[in-house]
Design a protein around this motif. Structure first.
Motif, PDB file in Angstrom:
ATOM      1  N   GLY A 274       0.785  -1.230   0.000  1.00 58.86           N
ATOM      2  CA  GLY A 274       0.000   0.000   0.000  1.00 58.86           C
ATOM      3  C   GLY A 274       0.809   1.268   0.000  1.00 58.86           C
ATOM      4  N   LEU A 275       2.050   1.216  -0.480  1.00 66.40           N
ATOM      5  CA  LEU A 275       2.913   2.392  -0.497  1.00 66.40           C
ATOM      6  C   LEU A 275       3.144   2.865  -1.924  1.00 66.40           C
ATOM      7  N   SER A 276       3.508   4.126  -2.058  1.00 64.01           N
ATOM      8  CA  SER A 276       3.759   4.717  -3.366  1.00 64.01           C
ATOM      9  C   SER A 276       5.144   4.316  -3.873  1.00 64.01           C
ATOM     10  N   ILE A 277       5.181   3.786  -5.090  1.00 65.00           N
ATOM     11  CA  ILE A 277       6.460   3.411  -5.702  1.00 65.00           C
ATOM     12  C   ILE A 277       7.292   4.659  -5.980  1.00 65.00           C
ATOM     13  N   LYS A 278       6.637   5.697  -6.489  1.00 62.59           N
ATOM     14  CA  LYS A 278       7.341   6.938  -6.807  1.00 62.59           C
ATOM     15  C   LYS A 278       7.979   7.538  -5.560  1.00 62.59           C
ATOM     16  N   GLN A 279       7.244   7.532  -4.434  1.00 64.17           N
ATOM     17  CA  GLN A 279       7.776   8.117  -3.210  1.00 64.17           C
ATOM     18  C   GLN A 279       8.976   7.320  -2.681  1.00 64.17           C
ATOM     19  N   PHE A 280       8.925   6.007  -2.826  1.00 58.71           N
ATOM     20  CA  PHE A 280      10.068   5.208  -2.360  1.00 58.71           C
ATOM     21  C   PHE A 280      11.329   5.539  -3.153  1.00 58.71           C
ATOM     22  N   VAL A 422      13.664  -3.002   2.959  1.00 61.80           N
ATOM     23  CA  VAL A 422      13.207  -3.927   4.001  1.00 61.80           C
ATOM     24  C   VAL A 422      12.765  -3.191   5.272  1.00 61.80           C
ATOM     25  N   PRO A 423      13.543  -2.240   5.817  1.00 62.69           N
ATOM     26  CA  PRO A 423      13.048  -1.515   6.997  1.00 62.69           C
ATOM     27  C   PRO A 423      11.735  -0.791   6.739  1.00 62.69           C
ATOM     28  N   THR A 424      11.552  -0.302   5.506  1.00 62.70           N
ATOM     29  CA  THR A 424      10.304   0.381   5.172  1.00 62.70           C
ATOM     30  C   THR A 424       9.127  -0.591   5.203  1.00 62.70           C
ATOM     31  N   ILE A 425       9.307  -1.777   4.614  1.00 61.49           N
ATOM     32  CA  ILE A 425       8.241  -2.775   4.599  1.00 61.49           C
ATOM     33  C   ILE A 425       7.919  -3.263   6.007  1.00 61.49           C
ATOM     34  N   VAL A 426       8.956  -3.565   6.781  1.00 55.97           N
ATOM     35  CA  VAL A 426       8.743  -4.071   8.143  1.00 55.97           C
ATOM     36  C   VAL A 426       8.052  -3.014   8.992  1.00 55.97           C
TER      37      VAL A 426
END
Length: 477
Positions: A274-280, A422-426
């Protein structure tokens, strides 16, 4: 009265000659030229002794590979223990720690699977018609032999073998089982965590030993331009232009795999949470870009940690654990895609057929052995570990070292991206991600403010850390 002494100006070499990447390229060119000369001097008689130039190139190349092999065991042992010891920093966040390790393994599994598929599709080492090395003993064993081989018979994982030499005399050689050393290091690292403060002196000694070993490894790596001359020269003298074509195909396969992971796998994982690919990518790009240029995950670490906290919204307490741990163990480029394609390349190059069990071994070693990538020769260590475990000729290590600097930039960029991912997903799964910060407007800048200062600070910290940095090192860490 003062007198002026006119000292003659020292003629210095051009600054660009001091760049390690340039030195590697020069070594590559010199190796090609000397290899072609040696090939033209060779006799058509296959039983004839090699000419002096070919013999010299062979000695230079084999000696360099021997130096690298000698450093593998102490590096793996001390680096794995140090990586596990980092878990002490999050004693109150065991769940986050285990979830981090789990996602490290999941993404590594995906990456190594892509590497195997690409190796089979591209067939980079096929068609060379090269014979297997004379010292190749054949397949090391089946799947069960590998599982039982995980249990060390002695503390150092030593293995002795006796065979007859060409003169008929018996010769005994002692070798290390790198995977057993890895198992021993994991057990000791976990035991040190359980012991607690009583293990502090041991862990401090281990950390000092790791620093010393890394320094020695750096000295060995600085010899890489000379080693490249010998390795490429010997390859051209023995195999001709077939080798160069195979290495080019191998390099293309690696970069295709890196692109698939960065621009397909990672976006799918980001979107599925549910996160933005562009923002990552806009948030992590400063670190990814610096990793590509510097070819050092450790050198990029300050910037990677900063963008993970300030751009991606990962809490600082967790990021300070996950990102440094990832900088030593999270290597989708060095420890997953690269060893998978490389192992298949070596097998095809020497005409060795791999079975299903050996492909599964490649997957297992890539997922479990990523901790061995800590240090300045991460890809070399993983390649050696994979080839030795699967039972492939280690001569392939020397062959692939010639193009390693070309691949290292892309591998490090993928490593850094995964260390931020990985830290973002966790954090997202644990409900602790600051989504307002993650979705904040970047306005084309690395950070909302003081971006130039942060980039300069990260670069200064990278250069102050020692040799790795400024694009001068050979392998990503």
């Amino acid at each position: 009265m003062t007198s002026t002494v006119n000292t003659p100006k020292v003629q210095r070499l051009p600054r660009w000659l001091g760049n390690f990447g340039v030195q590697i390229v020069l070594g590559l060119v010199a190796g090609l030229i000397l290899g072609l000369i040696a090939r033209n001097l060779s006799s058509d008689d296959p039983k004839a002794a090699p000419n002096a130039l070919t013999a010299t190139l062979t000695i230079i190349g084999s000696s360099y590979v021997s130096l690298l092999k000698a450093a593998v065991v102490p590096l793996v042992f001390t680096a794995v223990i140090s990586s596990i010891a980092n878990l002490r920093q999050v004693a109150n966040a065991a769940r986050l720690a285990w979830n981090t390790l789990l996602w490290f393994a999941i993404t590594s599994l995906i990456a190594v699977s892509i590497g195997i598929v690409l190796g089979l599709v591209f067939q980079p080492g096929a068609g060379t018609g090269q014979p297997t090395p004379k010292d190749y003993a054949g397949k090391s064993g089946d799947w069960w032999a590998f599982l039982t081989g995980l249990f060390p018979s002695n503390f150092l994982g030593l293995e002795a073998s006796t065979k007859a030499s060409d003169a008929g005399a018996l010769a005994t050689s002692v070798n290390f089982n790198v995977l057993q050393v890895l198992v021993i290091a994991i057990a000791i690292g976990i035991a040190a965590l359980k012991v607690g403060k009583a293990a502090d002196p041991f862990l401090k000694l281990n950390g000092s030993a790791l620093a010393v070993i890394q320094k020695v490894l750096w000295w060995i790596i600085r010899l890489a331009p000379i080693g490249t001359v010998g390795l490429i020269g010997k390859a051209v003298a023995s195999y001709g232009w077939t080798t160069m074509g195979a290495l080019g195909k191998f390099s293309i396969a690696i970069y295709v795999g890196l692109a698939l992971v960065l621009f397909v796998v990672y976006p799918i994982l980001i979107k599925s949470h549910g996160l933005s690919i562009k923002q990552f990518f806009s948030g992590a790009w400063p670190a990814i870009q610096l990793g590509f240029v510097s070819r050092s995950s450790i050198g990029t670490l300050p910037l990677t940690e900063r963008v993970t906290e300030r751009n991606l919204g990962v809490p600082r307490a967790y990021a300070s654990f996950a990102v440094p741990l990832g900088a030593t163990t999270k290597m989708d480029g060095c420890a997953a895609i690269y060893p998978a394609v490389a192992a298949i390349f070596v097998a095809q190059f020497f005409g060795i057929q791999l079975d299903l069990g050996q492909y599964l071994l490649i997957v297992l070693v890539s997922v479990l052995g990523s901790a061995a990538t800590a240090g300045t020769t991460g890809a070399v260590v993983m390649l050696t570990l994979t080839l030795s475990t699967v039972g492939l000729p280690l001569a392939g290590v020397g062959l692939l070292l010639a193009v390693d600097p070309i691949l290292d930039m892309g591998r490090t960029a993928i490593n850094v991206a995964g260390q931020a991912l990985v830290p973002t997903i966790v954090s997202r799964r644990a409900g602790i991600l600051n989504e307002d910060l993650y979705n904040a407007a970047r306005n084309g800048n690395p950070f909302a403010d003081d971006s130039t200062e942060l980039l300069a600070e990260a670069t200064a910290e990278k250069n102050d850390a020692g040799e790795p940095g400024s694009g001068r090192e050979l392998s990503s860490v």
